[in-house]
Enzyme design. Structure first.
Site, PDB file in Angstrom:
ATOM      1  N   GLU A   1       4.923   4.561   4.198  1.00  0.00           N
ATOM      2  CA  GLU A   1       5.184   3.757   3.015  1.00  0.00           C
ATOM      3  C   GLU A   1       6.610   3.986   2.548  1.00  0.00           C
ATOM      4  OE1 GLU A   1       2.106   2.840   0.154  1.00  0.00           O
ATOM      5  OE2 GLU A   1       0.979   4.560   0.874  1.00  0.00           O
ATOM      6  N   ASP A   2       7.289   2.896   2.192  1.00  0.00           N
ATOM      7  CA  ASP A   2       8.560   2.952   1.475  1.00  0.00           C
ATOM      8  C   ASP A   2       9.659   3.677   2.259  1.00  0.00           C
ATOM      9  OD1 ASP A   2       6.527   2.195  -0.243  1.00  0.00           O
ATOM     10  OD2 ASP A   2       7.322   3.240  -1.978  1.00  0.00           O
TER      11      ASP A   2
ATOM     12  N   CYS B   1       4.417  -3.341  -1.309  1.00  0.00           N
ATOM     13  CA  CYS B   1       3.345  -3.128  -0.339  1.00  0.00           C
ATOM     14  C   CYS B   1       2.283  -4.225  -0.281  1.00  0.00           C
ATOM     15  CB  CYS B   1       2.695  -1.771  -0.565  1.00  0.00           C
ATOM     16  SG  CYS B   1       2.118  -1.474  -2.244  1.00  0.00           S
TER      17      CYS B   1
ATOM     18  N   ASP C   1       5.737   0.018   5.518  1.00  0.00           N
ATOM     19  CA  ASP C   1       5.208  -1.224   4.938  1.00  0.00           C
ATOM     20  C   ASP C   1       6.268  -2.058   4.218  1.00  0.00           C
ATOM     21  OD1 ASP C   1       5.474   0.489   2.765  1.00  0.00           O
ATOM     22  OD2 ASP C   1       3.460   0.138   1.973  1.00  0.00           O
ATOM     23  N   HIS C   2       7.450  -1.494   3.959  1.00  0.00           N
ATOM     24  CA  HIS C   2       8.622  -2.220   3.434  1.00  0.00           C
ATOM     25  C   HIS C   2       9.744  -1.215   3.320  1.00  0.00           C
ATOM     26  CE1 HIS C   2       7.777  -0.382  -0.469  1.00  0.00           C
ATOM     27  NE2 HIS C   2       6.531  -0.798  -0.340  1.00  0.00           N
TER      28      HIS C   2
END
Length: 550
Positions: A31-32, A70, A263-264
């Site tokens: 994540e992130d 997300c 996810d980004h």
């Protein structure tokens, strides 16, 4: 003896053919994270396990999330559709973050969700077009054991038909012998929230060693937060090692296709939620079977390409409705000319921007140029540096580049991403780039004509169409037609999927964690047993459970 040897040879050949046609697939999802890893030239974090995976796989230099946050991006991953095409582009619709989702929604409009007309929005589960499914249903119908551990966050409750297992205990090890699997493991240690939740953990990266991007101030607090992010990445690398070790313990490493991605983009201010590369560009590493495909690839990849690619790798032809293109496998298609990005509501603040990203340029179309780029999202203000940043803004201490985040937008933006990797210098009025601007405008117009954009109407209006009278629609009960031992199941609700359990006796306890099977075709069942059925369309409330005596 000869017959035994021959039988063994036939079994081995059969198993080899089976494994080749239906490879195991593992996703490891961070994540992130932006390109904050050594294989992308950033050697600040020590990530030996990801480094080894990169050496054995293909490194993609141009992979992009469709949204810099997300939930909308995860909706694109699970469906193969751009969020704007299915009405999942607003962050966030409800609280369906993990497991099977929250199946009760607060009907009271909240100031925590405001659309572009300043209307308060209730919690809701997005009702997406009826033909669109979670792509894992196609894998399950083809015999795959599909597990998700454990975040979903699709903007709709994860249908019971989407996974064999969905939760903190979900694992490929729970499958039947020799059953091919698709397993997802999510790692939240690098999430934005860990910038403040992990503040008491030891920093394993020195603040003196980090690079501060030009859109942030170079202060000790900023350096500490960036060092915390890299330290979190090192924690994630240790977690990834455990999953890879389990694969190797099970003798599955060589015959499993492994994806690693985020996810980004990164968690820092002007990264997460941004429509620039800092918010959309992500790392992507894919290790093929036996590591046979290695190197680097600069093809443009979007998250909408993941679903058709997974199906293609499994030998399944992707359905025609999917926005994405398979970039691997039996049904591989031509390369993307561009990828598409969007920006709409982030928690309390709504806007509408769209982007076209080629290998060389980024074009942004702003529908509300009077709104400033910065969104005063309360969640983000928990990052230690954010308070200092806003104080510096009030005191007039930001430089010109940092101040641009707090200015209104132009109707269009154009950036040369190779010369300007942070997208700080808008070329929209530069006559030297008129040709490139015209080309990107045409690409955008062509995209908009081809794809429906649910962002063209205010969110409240969209929700009222999805949920008439702001009440969640309910999936019709499944129907059973039994002819002898042959069972055929249907549902009147268009787009509904059906799950079932066959039990020897009446079950006292059953819930969404029970062993529900996906109904994909008629089957035979022994008389005297009990058939449990539930139907569900994405965004609708699931039907009641029906019990049918066979």
């Amino acid at each position: 003896m000869k017959r035994s040897i021959l039988s063994l040879v036939l079994i081995i050949i059969s198993n080899l053919t089976f494994s080749q046609s239906k490879p195991n697939i593992l996703w490891m999802v961070a994540e992130d994270i932006s390109l904050d890893l050594s294989m992308y030239g950033d050697t600040i974090a020590n990530t030996p396990n990801l480094d080894e995976l990169a050496l054995e796989g293909m490194i993609y230099d141009n992979a992009f999330a469709p949204v810099g946050v997300c939930a909308p991006s995860r909706s694109a991953i699970i469906t193969g559709m751009y969020p704007t095409s299915i009405g999942t582009m607003h962050m966030r619709t409800g609280l369906d973050v993990g497991g099977w989702g929250k199946r009760m929604y607060n009907p009271n409009p909240s100031q925590k969700r405001i659309d572009v007309n300043d209307n308060a929005i209730p919690e809701y589960s997005a009702v997406i077009p009826s033909e669109v499914k979670c792509f894992t249903e196609y894998l399950r119908a083809a015999g795959y054991f599909c597990t998700n551990n454990s975040k979903t966050d699709y903007q709709f409750a994860a249908p019971i038909t989407s996974w064999d297992e969905n939760g903190n205990q979900a694992h490929w090890r729970n499958r039947k012998n020799e059953q091919p699997f698709f397993s997802v493991f999510n790692f939240n240690v690098t999430h934005e929230s860990r910038l403040w939740m992990n503040v008491d953990k030891e920093l394993t990266v020195s603040p003196d060693d980090v690079t501060v991007p030009p859109y942030l101030q170079d202060t000790q607090k900023v350096r500490n937060d960036i060092a915390r992010h890299y330290s979190n990445i090192e924690l994630m690398d240790d977690q990834i090692a455990k999953i890879i070790d389990q694969l190797k313990e099970d003798g599955l490493y060589d015959n499993t296709i492994i994806f690693f991605y985020s996810d980004h983009g990164g968690p820092l201010p002007r990264e997460k939620r941004a429509i620039y590369d800092s918010g959309l560009k992500v790392p992507l590493i894919i290790k093929d079977l036996d590591g046979k495909t290695k190197g680097r690839m600069d093809d443009l990849i979007s998250f909408v390409d993941f679903a058709p690619t997974l199906l293609s790798l499994a030998g399944i032809k992707p359905p025609n409705y999917i926005d994405g293109k398979p970039f691997m496998g039996s049904f591989k298609k031509e390369l993307n000319e561009y990828v598409f990005g969007s920006s709409d509501r982030f928690d309390e603040f709504s806007d509408r921007s769209r982007a076209i990203r080629t290998k060389d340029f980024l074009y942004v179309k702003n529908y509300y140029p009077n709104k400033i780029k910065y969104k005063d999202v309360g969640y983000r203000k928990q990052i230690p540096m954010m308070v200092e940043f806003l104080e510096s803004k009030e005191n007039g201490e930001l430089n010109e580049e940092q101040e641009t985040w707090f200015t209104t937008k132009t109707e269009e933006e154009l950036y040369n991403v190779k010369e300007d990797p942070y997208q700080m210098h808008n070329l929209i009025s530069d006559p030297n780039f008129k040709k490139q601007l015209n080309e990107l405008q045409k690409m955008y117009d062509k995209y908009q004509k081809k794809h429906e954009d649910f962002g063209e109407v205010p969110e409240l209006e969209m929700v009222q169409k999805m949920w008439p009278d702001l009440k969640q629609p309910i999936t019709a009960l499944p129907r059973v037609k039994q002819t002898g031992n042959s069972i055929r199941i249907s549902c009147e609700t268009k787009g509904a999927s059906i799950a079932y359990i066959i039990s020897d006796s009446l079950m006292e306890n059953y819930d969404y964690n029970s062993d529900w099977q996906l109904y994909s075709e008629p089957f035979n069942a022994t008389s005297g047993k009990y058939l449990y059925l539930v139907s569900e369309r994405i965004g609708y409330k699931a039907s009641d459970i029906v019990i049918h005596k066979l």
